[in-house]
Scaffold this active site. Sequence first.
Site, PDB file in Angstrom:
ATOM      1  N   SER A  53      -1.851 -13.216 -37.535  1.00  0.00           N
ATOM      2  CA  SER A  53      -0.895 -12.906 -38.559  1.00  0.00           C
ATOM      3  C   SER A  53      -1.021 -13.736 -39.833  1.00  0.00           C
ATOM      4  CB  SER A  53       0.694 -13.415 -37.837  1.00  0.00           C
ATOM      5  OG  SER A  53       1.544 -13.446 -38.849  1.00  0.00           O
ATOM      6  N   TYR A 109       5.472 -20.068 -34.321  1.00  0.00           N
ATOM      7  CA  TYR A 109       4.906 -18.807 -34.073  1.00  0.00           C
ATOM      8  C   TYR A 109       3.446 -18.698 -34.988  1.00  0.00           C
ATOM      9  CZ  TYR A 109       3.535 -13.955 -35.341  1.00  0.00           C
ATOM     10  OH  TYR A 109       2.918 -12.689 -35.675  1.00  0.00           O
ATOM     11  N   LYS A 129      -0.535 -18.692 -33.641  1.00  0.00           N
ATOM     12  CA  LYS A 129      -1.377 -17.568 -34.201  1.00  0.00           C
ATOM     13  C   LYS A 129      -2.714 -18.357 -34.589  1.00  0.00           C
ATOM     14  CE  LYS A 129       0.326 -13.779 -32.728  1.00  0.00           C
ATOM     15  NZ  LYS A 129      -0.134 -12.861 -31.689  1.00  0.00           N
TER      16      LYS A 129
HETATM   17  C1  WQD Z   1      10.224 -10.357 -46.303  1.00  0.00           C
HETATM   18  C2  WQD Z   1      10.782 -10.797 -47.496  1.00  0.00           C
HETATM   19  C3  WQD Z   1      12.734 -12.475 -47.102  1.00  0.00           C
HETATM   20  C4  WQD Z   1      15.291  -9.717 -45.033  1.00  0.00           C
HETATM   21  C5  WQD Z   1       7.528 -12.273 -41.203  1.00  0.00           C
HETATM   22  C6  WQD Z   1       6.561 -12.931 -40.329  1.00  0.00           C
HETATM   23  C7  WQD Z   1       5.333 -12.827 -40.405  1.00  0.00           C
HETATM   24  C8  WQD Z   1       4.801 -11.412 -40.171  1.00  0.00           C
HETATM   25  C9  WQD Z   1       5.782 -10.196 -41.054  1.00  0.00           C
HETATM   26  C10 WQD Z   1       4.298 -11.281 -37.802  1.00  0.00           C
HETATM   27  C11 WQD Z   1      11.106 -12.024 -47.395  1.00  0.00           C
HETATM   28  C12 WQD Z   1      13.111 -11.218 -47.590  1.00  0.00           C
HETATM   29  C13 WQD Z   1      14.282 -10.279 -45.712  1.00  0.00           C
HETATM   30  C14 WQD Z   1      16.434  -9.497 -45.763  1.00  0.00           C
HETATM   31  C15 WQD Z   1      15.432 -10.559 -47.633  1.00  0.00           C
HETATM   32  N1  WQD Z   1       5.528 -11.376 -38.779  1.00  0.00           N
HETATM   33  N2  WQD Z   1      14.271 -10.398 -47.069  1.00  0.00           N
HETATM   34  N3  WQD Z   1      16.745  -9.878 -47.029  1.00  0.00           N
HETATM   35  O1  WQD Z   1       9.070 -13.519 -43.746  1.00  0.00           O
HETATM   36  O2  WQD Z   1       7.287 -12.218 -45.078  1.00  0.00           O
HETATM   37  O3  WQD Z   1       7.033 -12.138 -42.423  1.00  0.00           O
HETATM   38  O4  WQD Z   1       7.261 -10.819 -40.804  1.00  0.00           O
HETATM   39  O5  WQD Z   1       3.333 -11.229 -37.805  1.00  0.00           O
HETATM   40  O6  WQD Z   1       4.741 -13.446 -39.604  1.00  0.00           O
HETATM   41  O7  WQD Z   1       6.934 -14.396 -41.109  1.00  0.00           O
HETATM   42  O8  WQD Z   1       8.871 -10.857 -43.565  1.00  0.00           O
HETATM   43  O9  WQD Z   1      10.503  -8.958 -43.407  1.00  0.00           O
HETATM   44  O10 WQD Z   1      11.410 -11.420 -42.753  1.00  0.00           O
HETATM   45  O11 WQD Z   1      10.782 -10.801 -45.000  1.00  0.00           O
HETATM   46  O12 WQD Z   1      15.754 -10.884 -49.005  1.00  0.00           O
HETATM   47  O13 WQD Z   1      17.530  -8.979 -45.128  1.00  0.00           O
HETATM   48  O14 WQD Z   1      12.089 -10.246 -47.659  1.00  0.00           O
HETATM   49  O15 WQD Z   1      13.085 -13.386 -47.740  1.00  0.00           O
HETATM   50  O16 WQD Z   1      11.018 -12.683 -48.717  1.00  0.00           O
HETATM   51  P1  WQD Z   1       8.253 -12.266 -43.853  1.00  0.00           P
HETATM   52  P2  WQD Z   1      10.550 -10.456 -43.758  1.00  0.00           P
END
Ligand code: WQD
Length: 331
Positions: free
Chosen positions: A117, A141, A145
């Site tokens: 990841s 997590y 990885k």
């Molecule tokens: C994306 C962006 C939030 C929801 C995670 C894991 C990573 C991988 C992918 C497994 C961020 C913003 C989100 C919301 C928002 N998973 N957001 N409002 O955190 O980039 O990555 O998923 O491998 O390991 O860490 O993904 O979709 O949670 O967030 O503003 O309701 O959207 O702050 O900037 P992230 P995400």
Amino acid sequence: MTWLITGGAGYIGGHVARQLVDAGERIVVLDDLSTGDPARLPAEVALVKGSTLDRAAVSAVIREHGVTGILHFAAKKQVGESVEHPFLYYRENMIGLQTVLEAAAEEGVRRFLFSSSAAVYGMPDVDLVTETTPCAPMNPYGETKLAGEWLVAAAGRAHGISTISLRYFNVAGASTPELADPGVFNLVPMVFERITTGRAPLVFGDDYPTPDGTCVRDYIHVSDVASAHVAAARRLTEDRPGETALVLNIGCGEGLSVREMLALIGEVTGLDTTPEITSRRPGDPARVVASAELIRRELGWRARYDVAEMVASAWEAWCHHHPEARRAAQA
Ligand code: WQD
């Protein structure tokens, strides 16, 4: 080749199983069905219900099905949950992985593909993240990885196993609604969930050092992630056992901000995605966008779906699983 896919009844594992079957490969799946769904699997795939922590079960599956390669997806993957339950995450993601690797080495399996990841990078302060960007995971997590990659590489060197670890960036969408990820833990499903229950989508902070103040990510269609695994499996098949040891990013190489994603979701689905701005989410880096150069060079692979197609497939899947959604959205 006969591939064992651990966690193959899951979201990404299910997409990979389907593409490998379509590519003519023989597949057997080991899944504890804690979050996996057997309905995701093509009829011709043998499903063995069991845990990767059960060494005897893993060895039996390898022997009884003549497994010659393994794709290891079985893991817990929620960042927030990993902070609250590190023992669960290190047990499932590290001890589970080690158990499968030990069985592979003992049974003479010489090809191993590991689901990693972008979380291994933590908060990279670069425009494009390459595989040599320093890794500093910020949660259990991501730690499991990164340590998993180290274990896979060490096992490969010690036991003559060819290995490829694939680092996923932000995966969304579904090739068919049945293969969708039911979890609401990432941006796209969280936006659908909020709007179809009558609430504005939330933007976690708009004061980041980015063009519009919101975080930038590399969003990639799950079907592209799956095709990267098919390309990696092909490479492992073509190379001599023990010859390959790669760690590769899977991303599009372009970033979209949260605001840009909300605008795109509105454009594709017709939803009103006017957001409510809330406070930052701890641990969120401002920008995480992949360099996809190395996977192109090593596997001849690149992403083919655009983000609009990814969003459209995610919305179709959401409406399939939430029949009231489309009506609620038009209300
Ligand atoms: C994306 C962006 C939030 C929801 C995670 C894991 C990573 C991988 C992918 C497994 C961020 C913003 C989100 C919301 C928002 N998973 N957001 N409002 O955190 O980039 O990555 O998923 O491998 O390991 O860490 O993904 O979709 O949670 O967030 O503003 O309701 O959207 O702050 O900037 P992230 P995400």
